[in-house]
Design a protein around this motif. Structure first.
Motif, PDB file in Angstrom:
ATOM      1  N   TYR A  98     -12.767  -1.823  96.620  1.00  0.00           N
ATOM      2  CA  TYR A  98     -11.376  -1.807  96.164  1.00  0.00           C
ATOM      3  C   TYR A  98     -11.129  -2.915  95.138  1.00  0.00           C
ATOM      4  O   TYR A  98     -10.520  -2.676  94.084  1.00  0.00           O
ATOM      5  N   GLY A 147     -15.685   5.900 102.698  1.00  0.00           N
ATOM      6  CA  GLY A 147     -14.360   5.383 102.345  1.00  0.00           C
ATOM      7  C   GLY A 147     -14.317   4.905 100.894  1.00  0.00           C
ATOM      8  O   GLY A 147     -13.330   5.114 100.183  1.00  0.00           O
ATOM      9  N   ALA A 150     -14.123   7.854  98.591  1.00  0.00           N
ATOM     10  CA  ALA A 150     -12.778   8.426  98.604  1.00  0.00           C
ATOM     11  C   ALA A 150     -11.848   7.616  97.701  1.00  0.00           C
ATOM     12  O   ALA A 150     -11.056   8.174  96.936  1.00  0.00           O
ATOM     13  N   MET A 151     -11.945   6.289  97.787  1.00  0.00           N
ATOM     14  CA  MET A 151     -11.092   5.461  96.918  1.00  0.00           C
ATOM     15  C   MET A 151     -11.450   5.654  95.455  1.00  0.00           C
ATOM     16  O   MET A 151     -10.574   5.687  94.582  1.00  0.00           O
ATOM     17  N   SER A 153     -12.645   8.349  94.161  1.00  0.00           N
ATOM     18  CA  SER A 153     -12.090   9.656  93.799  1.00  0.00           C
ATOM     19  C   SER A 153     -10.614   9.530  93.437  1.00  0.00           C
ATOM     20  O   SER A 153     -10.143  10.080  92.434  1.00  0.00           O
ATOM     21  N   ALA A 154      -9.870   8.775  94.232  1.00  0.00           N
ATOM     22  CA  ALA A 154      -8.437   8.599  93.961  1.00  0.00           C
ATOM     23  C   ALA A 154      -8.214   7.815  92.669  1.00  0.00           C
ATOM     24  O   ALA A 154      -7.368   8.180  91.848  1.00  0.00           O
ATOM     25  N   PHE A 155      -8.964   6.735  92.485  1.00  0.00           N
ATOM     26  CA  PHE A 155      -8.824   5.956  91.243  1.00  0.00           C
ATOM     27  C   PHE A 155      -9.163   6.823  90.034  1.00  0.00           C
ATOM     28  O   PHE A 155      -8.517   6.731  88.988  1.00  0.00           O
TER      29      PHE A 155
ATOM     30  N   PRO B 137     -10.212  13.455  98.001  1.00  0.00           N
ATOM     31  CA  PRO B 137      -8.809  13.043  97.874  1.00  0.00           C
ATOM     32  C   PRO B 137      -8.469  12.583  96.463  1.00  0.00           C
ATOM     33  O   PRO B 137      -9.308  12.002  95.777  1.00  0.00           O
ATOM     34  N   ILE B 138      -7.265  12.860  96.040  1.00  0.00           N
ATOM     35  CA  ILE B 138      -6.824  12.432  94.706  1.00  0.00           C
ATOM     36  C   ILE B 138      -5.682  11.419  94.790  1.00  0.00           C
ATOM     37  O   ILE B 138      -5.139  11.032  93.773  1.00  0.00           O
ATOM     38  N   SER B 139      -5.321  11.012  95.998  1.00  0.00           N
ATOM     39  CA  SER B 139      -4.299   9.974  96.160  1.00  0.00           C
ATOM     40  C   SER B 139      -4.890   8.825  96.964  1.00  0.00           C
ATOM     41  O   SER B 139      -5.841   9.006  97.732  1.00  0.00           O
ATOM     42  N   ALA B 143      -7.148   9.137 100.253  1.00  0.00           N
ATOM     43  CA  ALA B 143      -8.455   8.468 100.223  1.00  0.00           C
ATOM     44  C   ALA B 143      -8.617   7.522 101.405  1.00  0.00           C
ATOM     45  O   ALA B 143      -9.649   7.511 102.079  1.00  0.00           O
ATOM     46  N   LEU B 146      -8.996   9.330 104.683  1.00  0.00           N
ATOM     47  CA  LEU B 146     -10.363   9.809 104.849  1.00  0.00           C
ATOM     48  C   LEU B 146     -11.284   8.656 105.262  1.00  0.00           C
ATOM     49  O   LEU B 146     -12.153   8.825 106.135  1.00  0.00           O
ATOM     50  N   GLY B 147     -11.055   7.493 104.670  1.00  0.00           N
ATOM     51  CA  GLY B 147     -11.816   6.317 105.083  1.00  0.00           C
ATOM     52  C   GLY B 147     -11.605   5.990 106.555  1.00  0.00           C
ATOM     53  O   GLY B 147     -12.542   5.618 107.273  1.00  0.00           O
TER      54      GLY B 147
END
Lengths: 324, 324
Positions: A98, A147, A150-151, A153-155, B137-139, B143, B146-147
């Motif tokens: 992050y 995790g 996933a972050m 992907s969101a960013f 995830p796109i938010s 995200a 999911l983590g």
């Protein structure tokens, strides 16, 4: 690049420099080693920042003017032993990732590659495992890497970063790693100390996919160059697997030992959270145009000989200068 | 239970108490409200702990003697607006969930249910979305949820916790929520303030799956009682979806308004990270024996009328006491 003093990171840095890129490496040397990057330090295109990614003020400036991040830093202790702190992966994988994403965003960096892991899949009912199965990690290492994915992907979606998530097989290579970190270094260290007996975690039937570090670096660069989606996910490895028992035989053979007693600790997995058996479906990276040149067995055999050479272990010999 | 002063949590607490369970609620009241649990406070089987889950010392004792955790607390601001802090979900979802898992582990708690979200899936190529697609995830909200799921999966495997991950559809109900939190409360508040014009985020074609809060609570308890794997994942909702444009019509009709000008902000999604359209595949929970009794349209219509009643909004009337 983060984790650039590690086994894979230092190889990647070398290749990037050789093609003329400027490279900044951030590493806290918790598992990376200065000796891995010593040869690069005189290069004017190379800069090393010793810093802890948990503390952004130590390294934030290093992202000024950077156009791409390779994020390889992670908690390297994939193994979890009951009694260990349970937040090491949370800190070293999730929070660090992050911090890096946020700094990259603020610096306007639009390209981000991430070293993920086949450990995100857990015990998959689908074998070989393609990228689009639903992951169900069984280790804190795999869980926190998922995790991170996933972050990322969101960013990628929210801030328009192009990202590459590379799910590594087990990467092996010549650089000596600490005892307890990889099966090869474990076996070599332990046999050097006691050539008559080798403890094998689990029942020895664990079978995983192995890839040589230099091929891993090649694949990372190939995918970054050829995969053009905003968010790209690739398994990175070969299409086979190799058992731990067979690795023991390879190491014993390479050291010229005989009559080694194998002591199995028993159980399906080698440690809590170990995924006992998997092969990766690498059709996606193959279709992109890259293919591993060595089988898992060839990769491990090569790495065993390279490691013996690097660590100064001779056939049937002692380990004179084990670099911890 | 965490988040027990929230809309769903307080309903769940009430049902658990009504069946004779003892319930402890931890909530920091950042979005939960004391009024949601006021009626429960005199119950000797109920205890409320106002505490911040980021600070374990504030609440750790509350887990003494507990045999099951329902973890519903989360950052309720699913919407992300450019300029917002990007670490709110990291803190409120991931770190909080780790803190709770670790405390539960140390307290020897063996059962853990988690309120996850359909937002983990992102824009799925598979519709309706079954539980075993690969989430993307796109938010930041999706995200980090999911983590959390991934960490729960690892804790389940490593420490023998039985866990239930419940991926909620959009949950609607009678409890008034802050403006900006749900489409229903937004529309009601905004029309009460300006009955002639309604701003609709996106192009209005966004279509999502909606479930009434009381059915959500029923489904949580049903799944926990009937799903017996060590790690259980279920979509929780109905099998249809409803467009935002249609919700606007329902709210306008319920308020008895006419000739409302609809002003669409445009674009596929309502905000950065919004998943414009999805339906959930609920075959798994149906096969377990539970099925939503209301369609998405019925759920939203019911919730609109309940919310108007609770907030004191009359037909074509004003909002006299909007409880923020």
């Amino acid at each position: 690049m983060t984790g650039g003093a590690g086994c894979i990171g230092s190889d990647l840095a070398e290749v990037l420099l050789s093609r003329g890129d400027r490279v900044r490496v951030i590493d806290n040397l918790s598992s990376g080693k200065v000796e891995h990057i010593e040869a690069l330090l005189p290069n004017p295109n190379f800069r090393f920042i010793e810093a802890d990614l948990l503390h952004r003020e130590q390294w934030d400036d290093a992202l000024d003017g950077v156009d791409m991040v390779y994020h390889l830093a992670a908690n390297p202790d994939v193994k979890f032993t009951l009694g260990d702190a349970t937040d090491k992966d949370l800190q070293q994988n999730l929070i660090v990732t992050y911090n890096l994403l946020e700094s990259a965003r603020e610096h306007g960096i639009r390209r981000f590659a991430f070293a993920s892991t086949s450990a995100i899949y857990g015990i998959s009912p689908v074998q070989p495992i393609p990228e689009n199965v639903s992951p169900r990690p069984i280790s804190l290492y795999g869980a926190t890497k998922l995790g991170c994915e996933a972050m990322i992907s969101a960013f990628s979606q929210l801030f328009g970063m192009q990202c590459w998530v590379l799910r590594f097989a087990n990467i092996v290579g010549p650089k000596v790693r600490k005892r307890g970190r990889t099966v090869i270094s474990d076996f070599l260290h332990n046999l050097a100390a006691n050539p008559g007996r080798l403890q094998i975690l689990g029942n020895g039937h664990q079978a995983k996919s192995y890839l040589l570090s230099n091929e891993c670096v090649e694949a990372i660069l190939y995918v970054v160059e050829h995969a053009h989606d905003p968010f790209n996910v690739f398994n990175l490895g070969g299409d086979d697997s190799l058992s731990v028992r067979r690795i023991a035989d390879i190491v014993i053979g390479a050291m010229g030992l005989e009559d080694v007693e194998l002591a199995f600790t028993g159980g399906e997995g080698g440690w809590p959270g170990d995924v006992p058996r998997f092969t990766l479906d690498v059709a996606a990276i193959n279709a992109l145009g890259w293919r591993a040149r060595h089988t898992s067995e060839e990769a491990v055999t090569t790495a065993v000989h390279q490691t013996m050479h690097a660590a100064g272990i001779s056939r049937a010999g002692e380990l004179p200068a084990c670099r911890q």
